[in-house]
Enzyme design. Sequence first.
Site, PDB file in Angstrom:
ATOM      1  N   GLU A   1      27.844  -1.664  48.306  1.00 41.81           N
ATOM      2  CA  GLU A   1      28.512  -0.480  47.785  1.00 41.81           C
ATOM      3  C   GLU A   1      27.778   0.801  48.164  1.00 41.81           C
ATOM      4  OE1 GLU A   1      30.189  -1.344  43.885  1.00 41.81           O
ATOM      5  OE2 GLU A   1      29.637   0.698  43.340  1.00 41.81           O
ATOM      6  N   ASP A   2      26.461   0.763  48.121  1.00 46.50           N
ATOM      7  CA  ASP A   2      25.698   2.012  48.216  1.00 46.50           C
ATOM      8  C   ASP A   2      24.875   2.189  49.485  1.00 46.50           C
ATOM      9  OD1 ASP A   2      26.669   2.642  45.744  1.00 46.50           O
ATOM     10  OD2 ASP A   2      24.946   1.829  44.669  1.00 46.50           O
TER      11      ASP A   2
END
Length: 711
Positions: free
Chosen positions: A79-80
Amino acid sequence: MQPEILTADLESLLSAYLDPSSIATIHQACLFSAEAHAGQTRLSGEPFVSHPLQVAKTMAELRLDAVTITAGVLHDVLEDTPVTKKILSKKFGRAVANVVDGVSKIDHLGHASRQMTQAETFQKMMLAMSMDLRVILVKLADRLHNMRTITHAPRDKQRRIACETLEIFVPIAQRIGMDTIRRELERLCFATLHPLRHRVLSKAVERRNRELKKACDRLVQSIRSHLRAANIKHSIESREKHLFSIYQKMKEKNVKLSRIMDMFAIRIVVDSVDDCYRSLGLVHSIYKPLPGRFKDYIAIPKMNGYQSLHTSVFAPNENPVEVQIRSRDMDAVAENGIAAHAAYKYGGGKGKQPMPAAGRWVQSMTELKKQTGSPVDFFENVKIDLFSDEVYVFTPQGQIKTLAKGATVLDFAFAVHTDVGLSCRHARIGNHIVPLDTVLRNGQTIHIVNDERPHADPSWLNSAITAKARVAIRNHLKKMDDRQAIVFGKQLLKDALKKLNHKLERVAKDRLQSAAQQLGATINKGDDNYLFRQIGLGDQLPMLVARKLVFSSDKDEAAFDNDAPQQPMTIHGTEGIVVHYAKCCHPIPGDPIIGALNPGRGLTVHHSQCHNLQNVDLGHKMNLRWSKTANQQEYHVAIRAVTTHRRGMLALIASRIADMNANIESIGFEERPGMMAAISFTISVHDLNQLNAIFAKIESASSGVRVSRVR
Ligand code: MN
């Protein structure tokens, strides 16, 4: 900060139950995660990697397997950070990559509403979880750490996350029996959403508990000595009820804290089931039990797998106290649910371990996905399932069925067997015959009365709340639609053939197949009904197909001189889903009608004077007539009453309509210039005769009313 240092306490937790090579892999994952998140910080100011490491620690405390811990350490990299699923899969294996992907948000780059994104992300997570339960274990540990550190977030974000947690993750934790995490999440949400109430109540509870604790300890002492005397090996402790459940009880029953009696529960953990019942007997022989409070969750486990004996007893001169008795295995499940069960490792149930009930619930998600339209639908459906409490009922043979609270007779029938459900007519409970939508109550014994054949109809979806029943009903309806389309399509083709002086019986089977292929139908081998279904659903025009079947060349066709009068096709009103009645003109028996074939939807019946027919191609139109028995069905028709004096007019007209045995489906008001008012109704009638009689009746009731049909 060095990641090696950070893993120190994690490592000691892991070395207690994992082998060195697993620990080495997890260590690799920690380094990988630290590198991927390098430069990122949490809102608290700490390096970001502290978060996945804390998540891993929570999971190590639950003694989860190496795949889960590895995925926990890596859970935010997709996600990051720029790391891809492929890289993860290569470095740490497919299972780890899939779990991490399952907990990653769907990124819409801002072109979808938050609600949609949330629903889609939720659906993705639930489906990933139905493939592999470890997804939810990681997600819950992740959410727990985020809630523990939520005070660093801005106030509105705090509130949003806490609401979402209460709405989604608390019920999920409860559903899969992870009680320790659920309790902490609830407490954190409570403190976030109502900081003042939380502070005041915890102080008050603390004070009250100090008073009650002594009495409770005396009780523990006394039970302990009796258990020892009876030679039952055990551990016993008193536990404070947790704050959020006290708060909920106060709110629910609208009482003050001083009126809440069961602030403590005594828990006895013994070696065997046999010892559970012996201990219970002993407790009841010393203290008088409170009537109606005994529950045997050992014989009848809760849906999330929870097992225990519950009873409340009066100690002399004291308040009643709840006593819970269970075995050590049961205690592990009571605290950590599915995480205490080795079965979680097998995800999709491919392993040898039988799935606990909670695992089966998770797997039912895949089926639920198939029958729900949008992610938002799916989200709503799962939420119903999540929040439902349980009800226990019996089959006539004494077999117990656990269903969601609010479940009906219909749900029960489907819980017994899909065939029982599809053909059930009503039920007998005690001496009463009850309808299918009757809501079940604990302890009832239910006899289902069946018809010979399945006869589920769409209204059943209003009476069934369990996913199992709803899926079965939907599938059955789909099959029915299919059958109706085939029957109808066959009829249309027969009629078309008749116009060409031909009969369906005279058409060879391979001719049907080749015609289907010519018309671009990709034939499923052995599906003889394909062409009929296509016609019935309006995807093929019956006349076009008939020509293909009869003429082998255009020349033949040109030579055929069709003078035969066109026989209109008959509408019975019982064709089901393949025949619709147009909402623009609301045709009813007695009206002249014309049909329009719609691709994918079948035939729409219009009033022959309907304007919308102008937009229909000639080849898609067909002559229709009503069958003599069509007026045995009911049809919607739109009417409008225009009146000069509106006071009391609605009641008057409505009562006239009811007098004539017609039903009012809906009512609308229109403002008219001047003194006039118009009321529009949709009513259901059998035919034109009845409608005309209704008009006469209304107009005779008051001279100021004019009624007409809306077209
Ligand atoms: Mn996270």
